[in-house]
Design a protein around this motif. Structure first.
Motif, PDB file in Angstrom:
ATOM      1  N   CYS A 146      24.739  24.955  -0.288  1.00  0.00           N
ATOM      2  CA  CYS A 146      25.631  23.798  -0.410  1.00  0.00           C
ATOM      3  C   CYS A 146      26.479  23.612   0.845  1.00  0.00           C
ATOM      4  CB  CYS A 146      26.535  23.974  -1.632  1.00  0.00           C
ATOM      5  SG  CYS A 146      25.623  24.106  -3.181  1.00  0.00           S
ATOM      6  N   PRO A 147      25.871  23.098   1.919  1.00  0.00           N
ATOM      7  CA  PRO A 147      26.680  22.840   3.103  1.00  0.00           C
ATOM      8  C   PRO A 147      27.674  21.714   2.819  1.00  0.00           C
ATOM      9  CG  PRO A 147      24.464  21.998   3.413  1.00  0.00           C
ATOM     10  CD  PRO A 147      24.481  22.726   2.103  1.00  0.00           C
ATOM     11  N   PRO A 148      28.878  21.804   3.374  1.00  0.00           N
ATOM     12  CA  PRO A 148      29.846  20.731   3.165  1.00  0.00           C
ATOM     13  C   PRO A 148      29.319  19.411   3.727  1.00  0.00           C
ATOM     14  CG  PRO A 148      30.850  22.613   4.281  1.00  0.00           C
ATOM     15  CD  PRO A 148      29.393  22.880   4.190  1.00  0.00           C
ATOM     16  N   ALA A 149      29.809  18.320   3.200  1.00  0.00           N
ATOM     17  CA  ALA A 149      29.397  16.998   3.694  1.00  0.00           C
ATOM     18  C   ALA A 149      29.719  16.912   5.182  1.00  0.00           C
ATOM     19  CB  ALA A 149      30.129  15.905   2.917  1.00  0.00           C
ATOM     20  N   GLY A 150      28.842  16.298   5.917  1.00  0.00           N
ATOM     21  CA  GLY A 150      29.074  16.094   7.334  1.00  0.00           C
ATOM     22  C   GLY A 150      28.641  17.241   8.229  1.00  0.00           C
ATOM     23  N   GLN A 151      27.955  18.241   7.676  1.00  0.00           N
ATOM     24  CA  GLN A 151      27.478  19.331   8.527  1.00  0.00           C
ATOM     25  C   GLN A 151      26.456  18.768   9.509  1.00  0.00           C
ATOM     26  OE1 GLN A 151      29.929  21.681   7.832  1.00  0.00           O
ATOM     27  NE2 GLN A 151      28.312  22.987   8.556  1.00  0.00           N
ATOM     28  N   SER A 152      26.576  19.147  10.753  1.00  0.00           N
ATOM     29  CA  SER A 152      25.663  18.651  11.785  1.00  0.00           C
ATOM     30  C   SER A 152      24.448  19.564  11.898  1.00  0.00           C
ATOM     31  CB  SER A 152      26.380  18.588  13.130  1.00  0.00           C
ATOM     32  OG  SER A 152      26.648  19.897  13.600  1.00  0.00           O
ATOM     33  N   GLN A 153      23.427  19.061  12.583  1.00  0.00           N
ATOM     34  CA  GLN A 153      22.249  19.884  12.851  1.00  0.00           C
ATOM     35  C   GLN A 153      22.649  21.113  13.666  1.00  0.00           C
ATOM     36  OE1 GLN A 153      19.917  19.484  10.948  1.00  0.00           O
ATOM     37  NE2 GLN A 153      18.306  18.323  11.931  1.00  0.00           N
ATOM     38  N   SER A 154      23.603  20.948  14.562  1.00  0.00           N
ATOM     39  CA  SER A 154      24.063  22.087  15.370  1.00  0.00           C
ATOM     40  C   SER A 154      24.683  23.166  14.489  1.00  0.00           C
ATOM     41  CB  SER A 154      25.083  21.628  16.411  1.00  0.00           C
ATOM     42  OG  SER A 154      24.455  20.784  17.349  1.00  0.00           O
ATOM     43  N   ASP A 155      25.423  22.757  13.453  1.00  0.00           N
ATOM     44  CA  ASP A 155      26.022  23.730  12.533  1.00  0.00           C
ATOM     45  C   ASP A 155      24.937  24.519  11.801  1.00  0.00           C
ATOM     46  OD1 ASP A 155      28.617  22.888  13.182  1.00  0.00           O
ATOM     47  OD2 ASP A 155      28.614  21.376  11.586  1.00  0.00           O
ATOM     48  N   LEU A 156      23.896  23.825  11.358  1.00  0.00           N
ATOM     49  CA  LEU A 156      22.807  24.505  10.647  1.00  0.00           C
ATOM     50  C   LEU A 156      22.060  25.440  11.595  1.00  0.00           C
ATOM     51  CD1 LEU A 156      21.450  21.531   8.509  1.00  0.00           C
ATOM     52  CD2 LEU A 156      23.136  23.255   7.870  1.00  0.00           C
ATOM     53  N   ARG A 157      21.840  24.998  12.832  1.00  0.00           N
ATOM     54  CA  ARG A 157      21.174  25.845  13.829  1.00  0.00           C
ATOM     55  C   ARG A 157      22.007  27.092  14.087  1.00  0.00           C
ATOM     56  NH1 ARG A 157      21.647  27.321  18.839  1.00  0.00           N
ATOM     57  NH2 ARG A 157      23.404  25.970  19.205  1.00  0.00           N
ATOM     58  N   ARG A 158      23.318  26.928  14.257  1.00  0.00           N
ATOM     59  CA  ARG A 158      24.192  28.082  14.491  1.00  0.00           C
ATOM     60  C   ARG A 158      24.147  29.059  13.312  1.00  0.00           C
ATOM     61  NH1 ARG A 158      27.237  24.510  17.415  1.00  0.00           N
ATOM     62  NH2 ARG A 158      28.374  23.696  15.634  1.00  0.00           N
ATOM     63  N   ALA A 159      24.110  28.529  12.100  1.00  0.00           N
ATOM     64  CA  ALA A 159      24.034  29.394  10.918  1.00  0.00           C
ATOM     65  C   ALA A 159      22.755  30.224  10.951  1.00  0.00           C
ATOM     66  CB  ALA A 159      24.102  28.556   9.640  1.00  0.00           C
ATOM     67  N   PHE A 160      21.640  29.588  11.273  1.00  0.00           N
ATOM     68  CA  PHE A 160      20.353  30.292  11.321  1.00  0.00           C
ATOM     69  C   PHE A 160      20.329  31.330  12.439  1.00  0.00           C
ATOM     70  CE2 PHE A 160      16.140  30.325  13.437  1.00  0.00           C
ATOM     71  CZ  PHE A 160      15.477  31.112  12.523  1.00  0.00           C
ATOM     72  N   VAL A 161      20.677  30.917  13.649  1.00  0.00           N
ATOM     73  CA  VAL A 161      20.641  31.837  14.797  1.00  0.00           C
ATOM     74  C   VAL A 161      21.621  32.991  14.585  1.00  0.00           C
ATOM     75  CG1 VAL A 161      21.096  32.035  17.281  1.00  0.00           C
ATOM     76  CG2 VAL A 161      19.811  30.077  16.408  1.00  0.00           C
ATOM     77  N   GLY A 162      22.812  32.695  14.061  1.00  0.00           N
ATOM     78  CA  GLY A 162      23.797  33.744  13.799  1.00  0.00           C
ATOM     79  C   GLY A 162      23.314  34.740  12.761  1.00  0.00           C
ATOM     80  N   PHE A 163      22.645  34.244  11.722  1.00  0.00           N
ATOM     81  CA  PHE A 163      22.119  35.120  10.680  1.00  0.00           C
ATOM     82  C   PHE A 163      21.073  36.071  11.249  1.00  0.00           C
ATOM     83  CE2 PHE A 163      18.949  36.070   7.406  1.00  0.00           C
ATOM     84  CZ  PHE A 163      19.743  36.630   6.420  1.00  0.00           C
ATOM     85  N   VAL A 164      20.146  35.536  12.035  1.00  0.00           N
ATOM     86  CA  VAL A 164      19.091  36.388  12.602  1.00  0.00           C
ATOM     87  C   VAL A 164      19.694  37.360  13.618  1.00  0.00           C
ATOM     88  CG1 VAL A 164      16.917  36.417  13.894  1.00  0.00           C
ATOM     89  CG2 VAL A 164      17.290  34.690  12.138  1.00  0.00           C
TER      90      VAL A 164
END
Length: 154
Positions: A97-115
């Protein structure tokens, strides 16, 4: 009637004036080396062995600065997010449940940070690791349980 229509279509079709292709070499003459995209299952725990993009390969693409790699990264993650959204609608269950207005960059950062935090996931299938990273970064609030009606007062 049908033969007349077919004859007209064949007559109107462009004619290939190029020289015919040479015959293919016999099967024994084909090289024995596998193609880069060949699926050679060696173990279900290694995404690359199954022909899938690994999370490590996607992180590498997401970390490059070229516009092609940036677009590839954003498109891949957006595709996973869109597929999960369809899945959620179909099953009426939220995965992340990403907050409204999450950018593609935010999702990319979440993925890269997790890995980066869990490097053993580099060998996992990229789509699965994207989902897990988004679930960890953007957990959904539990659905409120329906209120239990109070018994009527005597």
């Amino acid at each position: 009637m049908i033969s007349t229509v077919l004859g007209l279509l064949l007559a109107a079709a462009p004619q290939d004036t190029a020289a015919p292709l040479p015959p293919a070499p016999p099967a024994a003459a084909q090289p024995a080396t596998p193609t880069p995209n060949a699926v050679t299952p060696k173990g279900a725990d290694n995404a690359a062995d199954m022909g899938y993009l690994s999370a490590g390969a996607l992180v590498d693409r997401c970390s490059e600065t070229s516009s092609a790699s940036t677009s590839y990264c954003f498109a891949y993650i957006a595709g996973v997010r869109d597929a999960m959204k369809a899945y959620e609608i179909w099953l009426n269950a939220r995965e992340f449940c990403p907050p409204a207005g999450q950018s593609q960059s935010d999702l990319r950062r979440a993925f890269v940070g997790f890995v980066s935090a869990y490097p053993t996931n580099r060998t996992g299938q990229a789509a699965s690791v994207v989902v897990v990273s988004l679930k960890q970064t953007y957990p959904c609030e539990p659905e409120p349980s329906p209120a239990t009606p109070l018994p009527p007062k005597p």
